[in-house]
Design a protein around this motif. Structure first.
Motif, PDB file in Angstrom:
ATOM      1  N   GLY A   8     -15.803  -8.834  39.355  1.00 57.16           N
ATOM      2  CA  GLY A   8     -15.036 -10.077  39.343  1.00 57.16           C
ATOM      3  C   GLY A   8     -15.218 -10.841  38.048  1.00 57.16           C
ATOM      4  O   GLY A   8     -16.341 -11.179  37.684  1.00 57.16           O
ATOM      5  N   ILE A  11     -14.854 -17.395  37.104  1.00 56.08           N
ATOM      6  CA  ILE A  11     -15.808 -18.232  36.361  1.00 56.08           C
ATOM      7  C   ILE A  11     -17.252 -17.844  36.691  1.00 56.08           C
ATOM      8  O   ILE A  11     -18.105 -17.780  35.804  1.00 56.08           O
ATOM      9  N   SER A  12     -17.539 -17.534  37.968  1.00 48.12           N
ATOM     10  CA  SER A  12     -18.933 -17.201  38.324  1.00 48.12           C
ATOM     11  C   SER A  12     -19.350 -15.881  37.685  1.00 48.12           C
ATOM     12  O   SER A  12     -20.446 -15.771  37.120  1.00 48.12           O
ATOM     13  N   GLU A  30     -12.688  -6.117  36.780  1.00 47.89           N
ATOM     14  CA  GLU A  30     -11.746  -7.136  37.260  1.00 47.89           C
ATOM     15  C   GLU A  30     -10.465  -6.452  37.733  1.00 47.89           C
ATOM     16  O   GLU A  30      -9.831  -5.723  36.982  1.00 47.89           O
ATOM     17  N   LYS A  31     -10.097  -6.743  38.974  1.00 51.13           N
ATOM     18  CA  LYS A  31      -8.938  -6.020  39.540  1.00 51.13           C
ATOM     19  C   LYS A  31      -7.601  -6.496  38.956  1.00 51.13           C
ATOM     20  O   LYS A  31      -6.635  -5.753  38.937  1.00 51.13           O
ATOM     21  N   GLY A  37      -9.939 -15.543  37.226  1.00 52.63           N
ATOM     22  CA  GLY A  37      -9.799 -15.587  38.688  1.00 52.63           C
ATOM     23  C   GLY A  37      -8.861 -16.692  39.131  1.00 52.63           C
ATOM     24  O   GLY A  37      -7.704 -16.765  38.690  1.00 52.63           O
ATOM     25  N   ARG A  38      -9.365 -17.576  39.977  1.00 48.91           N
ATOM     26  CA  ARG A  38      -8.535 -18.654  40.526  1.00 48.91           C
ATOM     27  C   ARG A  38      -8.243 -19.759  39.497  1.00 48.91           C
ATOM     28  O   ARG A  38      -7.491 -20.689  39.789  1.00 48.91           O
ATOM     29  N   GLY A  52      -3.549 -22.189  40.073  1.00 47.37           N
ATOM     30  CA  GLY A  52      -4.837 -22.221  40.791  1.00 47.37           C
ATOM     31  C   GLY A  52      -5.446 -23.599  40.559  1.00 47.37           C
ATOM     32  O   GLY A  52      -4.805 -24.616  40.845  1.00 47.37           O
ATOM     33  N   ALA A  53      -6.649 -23.606  39.998  1.00 42.87           N
ATOM     34  CA  ALA A  53      -7.301 -24.901  39.719  1.00 42.87           C
ATOM     35  C   ALA A  53      -6.458 -25.682  38.718  1.00 42.87           C
ATOM     36  O   ALA A  53      -6.014 -25.144  37.718  1.00 42.87           O
ATOM     37  N   PHE A  55      -7.436 -28.832  37.314  1.00 38.82           N
ATOM     38  CA  PHE A  55      -8.283 -29.507  36.327  1.00 38.82           C
ATOM     39  C   PHE A  55      -9.714 -29.395  36.859  1.00 38.82           C
ATOM     40  O   PHE A  55      -9.933 -28.888  37.970  1.00 38.82           O
ATOM     41  N   VAL A 129     -12.923  -2.537  42.132  1.00 42.75           N
ATOM     42  CA  VAL A 129     -14.035  -1.798  42.735  1.00 42.75           C
ATOM     43  C   VAL A 129     -13.772  -1.737  44.239  1.00 42.75           C
ATOM     44  O   VAL A 129     -13.608  -2.770  44.891  1.00 42.75           O
ATOM     45  N   ILE A 158     -17.148 -12.216  43.901  1.00 46.73           N
ATOM     46  CA  ILE A 158     -15.817 -12.323  44.519  1.00 46.73           C
ATOM     47  C   ILE A 158     -15.954 -13.051  45.858  1.00 46.73           C
ATOM     48  O   ILE A 158     -17.073 -13.168  46.390  1.00 46.73           O
ATOM     49  N   ASP A 301     -18.236 -19.584  43.883  1.00 49.99           N
ATOM     50  CA  ASP A 301     -18.137 -20.993  44.291  1.00 49.99           C
ATOM     51  C   ASP A 301     -18.508 -21.185  45.746  1.00 49.99           C
ATOM     52  O   ASP A 301     -19.036 -22.218  46.141  1.00 49.99           O
ATOM     53  N   ARG A 307     -15.184 -25.402  43.609  1.00 53.48           N
ATOM     54  CA  ARG A 307     -14.997 -26.098  42.336  1.00 53.48           C
ATOM     55  C   ARG A 307     -15.410 -25.189  41.185  1.00 53.48           C
ATOM     56  O   ARG A 307     -16.344 -24.390  41.314  1.00 53.48           O
ATOM     57  N   ILE A 308     -14.766 -25.381  40.036  1.00 52.98           N
ATOM     58  CA  ILE A 308     -15.087 -24.591  38.847  1.00 52.98           C
ATOM     59  C   ILE A 308     -16.560 -24.781  38.467  1.00 52.98           C
ATOM     60  O   ILE A 308     -17.274 -23.817  38.164  1.00 52.98           O
TER      61      ILE A 308
HETATM   62  C1  LIG Z   1      -4.956 -23.557  44.630  1.00 52.72           C
HETATM   63  C2  LIG Z   1      -6.334 -23.845  44.088  1.00 52.72           C
HETATM   64  C3  LIG Z   1      -6.610 -25.119  43.580  1.00 52.72           C
HETATM   65  C4  LIG Z   1      -7.877 -25.398  43.063  1.00 52.72           C
HETATM   66  N1  LIG Z   1      -8.109 -26.615  42.494  1.00 52.72           N
HETATM   67  C5  LIG Z   1      -9.296 -26.844  41.864  1.00 52.72           C
HETATM   68  C6  LIG Z   1      -9.489 -28.004  41.086  1.00 52.72           C
HETATM   69  O1  LIG Z   1      -8.576 -28.830  40.934  1.00 52.72           O
HETATM   70  N2  LIG Z   1     -10.702 -28.189  40.496  1.00 52.72           N
HETATM   71  C7  LIG Z   1     -11.714 -27.286  40.611  1.00 52.72           C
HETATM   72  O2  LIG Z   1     -12.800 -27.488  40.038  1.00 52.72           O
HETATM   73  N3  LIG Z   1     -11.546 -26.144  41.338  1.00 52.72           N
HETATM   74  C8  LIG Z   1     -10.372 -25.910  41.946  1.00 52.72           C
HETATM   75  N4  LIG Z   1     -10.166 -24.752  42.646  1.00 52.72           N
HETATM   76  C9  LIG Z   1     -11.319 -23.873  42.909  1.00 52.72           C
HETATM   77  C10 LIG Z   1     -11.719 -23.035  41.690  1.00 52.72           C
HETATM   78  O3  LIG Z   1     -10.593 -22.367  41.173  1.00 52.72           O
HETATM   79  C11 LIG Z   1     -12.773 -22.012  42.164  1.00 52.72           C
HETATM   80  O4  LIG Z   1     -13.869 -22.742  42.718  1.00 52.72           O
HETATM   81  C12 LIG Z   1     -13.330 -21.109  41.093  1.00 52.72           C
HETATM   82  O5  LIG Z   1     -12.345 -20.716  40.188  1.00 52.72           O
HETATM   83  C13 LIG Z   1     -13.970 -19.899  41.784  1.00 52.72           C
HETATM   84  O6  LIG Z   1     -14.491 -18.994  40.829  1.00 52.72           O
HETATM   85  P1  LIG Z   1     -15.241 -17.677  41.330  1.00 52.72           P
HETATM   86  O7  LIG Z   1     -15.727 -16.955  40.131  1.00 52.72           O
HETATM   87  O8  LIG Z   1     -16.281 -18.051  42.340  1.00 52.72           O
HETATM   88  O9  LIG Z   1     -14.155 -16.824  42.122  1.00 52.72           O
HETATM   89  P2  LIG Z   1     -12.716 -16.241  41.708  1.00 52.72           P
HETATM   90  O10 LIG Z   1     -12.055 -17.162  40.749  1.00 52.72           O
HETATM   91  O11 LIG Z   1     -12.033 -15.956  42.998  1.00 52.72           O
HETATM   92  O12 LIG Z   1     -13.029 -14.897  40.942  1.00 52.72           O
HETATM   93  C14 LIG Z   1     -13.171 -13.652  41.600  1.00 52.72           C
HETATM   94  C15 LIG Z   1     -12.528 -12.575  40.714  1.00 52.72           C
HETATM   95  O13 LIG Z   1     -12.830 -11.297  41.276  1.00 52.72           O
HETATM   96  C16 LIG Z   1     -11.678 -10.475  41.220  1.00 52.72           C
HETATM   97  N5  LIG Z   1     -11.858  -9.464  42.282  1.00 52.72           N
HETATM   98  C17 LIG Z   1     -11.794  -9.640  43.618  1.00 52.72           C
HETATM   99  N6  LIG Z   1     -12.075  -8.480  44.273  1.00 52.72           N
HETATM  100  C18 LIG Z   1     -12.314  -7.563  43.304  1.00 52.72           C
HETATM  101  C19 LIG Z   1     -12.670  -6.177  43.330  1.00 52.72           C
HETATM  102  N7  LIG Z   1     -12.842  -5.526  44.497  1.00 52.72           N
HETATM  103  N8  LIG Z   1     -12.853  -5.518  42.149  1.00 52.72           N
HETATM  104  C20 LIG Z   1     -12.686  -6.181  40.957  1.00 52.72           C
HETATM  105  N9  LIG Z   1     -12.344  -7.489  40.878  1.00 52.72           N
HETATM  106  C21 LIG Z   1     -12.176  -8.172  42.037  1.00 52.72           C
HETATM  107  C22 LIG Z   1     -10.528 -11.439  41.440  1.00 52.72           C
HETATM  108  O14 LIG Z   1      -9.307 -10.898  40.918  1.00 52.72           O
HETATM  109  C23 LIG Z   1     -11.018 -12.674  40.657  1.00 52.72           C
HETATM  110  O15 LIG Z   1     -10.591 -12.620  39.296  1.00 52.72           O
HETATM  111  C24 LIG Z   1      -8.899 -24.412  43.114  1.00 52.72           C
HETATM  112  C25 LIG Z   1      -8.594 -23.143  43.617  1.00 52.72           C
HETATM  113  C26 LIG Z   1      -7.322 -22.850  44.077  1.00 52.72           C
HETATM  114  C27 LIG Z   1      -6.996 -21.467  44.548  1.00 52.72           C
END
Ligand SMILES: Cc1cc2nc3c(=O)[nH]c(=O)nc-3n(C[C@H](O)[C@H](O)[C@H](O)COP(=O)(O)OP(=O)(O)OC[C@H]3O[C@@H](n4cnc5c(N)ncnc54)[C@H](O)[C@@H]3O)c2cc1C
Length: 325
Positions: A8, A11-12, A30-31, A37-38, A52-53, A55, A129, A158, A301, A307-308
């Motif tokens: 994944g 951001i994390s 990354e798929k 990601g989001r 997605g996010a 701000f 994966v 993820i 997250d 949150r980012i």
């Molecule tokens: C509609 C929406 C609005 C939001 N608004 C805000 C906001 O205003 N402010 C804020 O701070 N946060 C906001 N967020 C939340 C924020 O986007 C997330 O908290 C943060 O981006 C999560 O990051 P992450 O790394 O935990 O997960 P993700 O961003 O979900 O990253 C996971 C990654 O893994 C990849 N993946 C999944 N399965 C596999 C696999 N099997 N093999 C390879 N890759 C895979 C996915 O494609 C993705 O790129 C919002 C989210 C959404 C969806």
């Protein structure tokens, strides 16, 4: 040098990979076709939608320090939006967002953040994966059951419902992961070729099935069109996530027209994104999971809050702990 697979490039995962890159051989899988990601952006012609996010804030000193170079390099900037709150159709609060606290956006769009964080990392895009098996070392497989690498460490970055399909039950947290409840969200995107001023740039909405409306194009002064970005409530999206997408578009357009004088039928572009795992409520849990014996970790997250900043802290702190193990 030990090898680490990070699954994944959100951001994390990117925060974690950056922490480990000078100490391990790190490969990020990354798929999708992009980073972040989001924290995502959809472009249609000249229209830009951060679907997605929208701000983010930086509350901790640690995250503030991390984003300072991004501010210096113009990767992010403060969004000085004219902000309103709308409750049951009436504006109950309005103000202009300032710098304390700041609401940051990517320049020229939110996906600039993922691109910045992925710079210098070995990220294998469009590589999902599908399976992770434990032998002497970890073996990773893609959807066609091809072996895509052997690793000393594996970290899943993820959402939990996706991780549970993939991670092996030697990891003792396995049974607990299913209790994390991620919430869905729909993003409706409306693009107009002309400039439209509805009197505000961003609105938090109560008493409707829409929770957020922004003039996405107001973030970037160089844009000559109007891009509206609407988020449904998590509750409505969770109830309707498998419904017909044209019906969902129509419903959300109607809901929007009841709130603000936007003629949805005149839009030059209408797009929709359904996020099955969009967000999660604030949690009272550890910030990540680390099984040192099996050299397996989980971050994201969902350990903290949707949150980012939470995603960054989860990945970054897991990286710190792997480095001291
Ligand atoms: C509609 C929406 C609005 C939001 N608004 C805000 C906001 O205003 N402010 C804020 O701070 N946060 C906001 N967020 C939340 C924020 O986007 C997330 O908290 C943060 O981006 C999560 O990051 P992450 O790394 O935990 O997960 P993700 O961003 O979900 O990253 C996971 C990654 O893994 C990849 N993946 C999944 N399965 C596999 C696999 N099997 N093999 C390879 N890759 C895979 C996915 O494609 C993705 O790129 C919002 C989210 C959404 C969806």
């Amino acid at each position: 040098m030990d090898k680490v697979a990070v699954i994944g490039a959100g951001i994390s995962g990117l925060a974690l990979a950056n922490k480990l890159k000078n100490h391990f051989e790190v490969v990020v899988f990354e798929k999708s076709r992009g980073y972040g990601g989001r924290v995502a952006t959809r472009r249609f012609g000249e229209f830009i939608f951060d679907h997605g996010a929208q701000f983010f804030k930086a509350k901790t000193e640690e995250f503030k320090n991390y984003i300072n170079p991004m501010i210096d390099q113009n990767i992010i900037d403060v969004w000085k939006a004219r902000f309103v709150e709308i409750d049951n159709g009436k504006i109950t609060n309005d103000r202009v967002w300032g710098e304390d606290p700041s609401n940051y956006v990517g320049i020229p769009s939110m996906n600039a953040i993922g691109k910045y964080m992925a710079d210098g990392l070995n990220v294998r895009l469009s590589e999902k994966v599908a399976n992770v098996l434990k032998g002497n070392k970890w073996q990773l497989y893609d959807e066609a059951n091809n072996n895509i690498g052997e690793f000393d460490w594996v970290v899943s970055a993820i959402p939990p419902k996706q991780a549970i399909d993939m991670i092996p039950d030697v990891v003792y947290l396995y049974s607990e992961i299913s209790r994390y409840e991620m919430l869905a969200c729909y993003s409706l995107m409306l693009g107009y070729e002309e400039k439209i001023d509805i009197g505000f740039d961003a609105a938090l909405i109560k008493g409707a099935d829409i929770s957020w409306l922004s003039v996405n194009s107001s973030k970037y002064s160089s844009v000559n069109n109007t891009a509206f970005l609407i988020h449904s409530t998590n509750k409505w999206a969770s109830q309707n996530i498998d419904n017909d997408r044209d019906w969902v578009k129509g419903y959300l357009c109607n809901e929007l027209s009841n709130l603000v004088p936007i003629k949805t039928e005149n839009a030059n572009y209408i797009g929709l994104q359904g996020w099955r795992y969009a967000n999660i409520k604030k949690q009272n849990n550890p910030e990540f999971f680390l099984d040192r014996d099996n050299k397996f970790g989980l971050c994201g997250d969902w350990f903290i809050q949707g949150r980012i900043e939470a995603a960054y802290l989860s990945g970054s702190h897991l990286g710190d702990h792997i480095l001291i193990s």
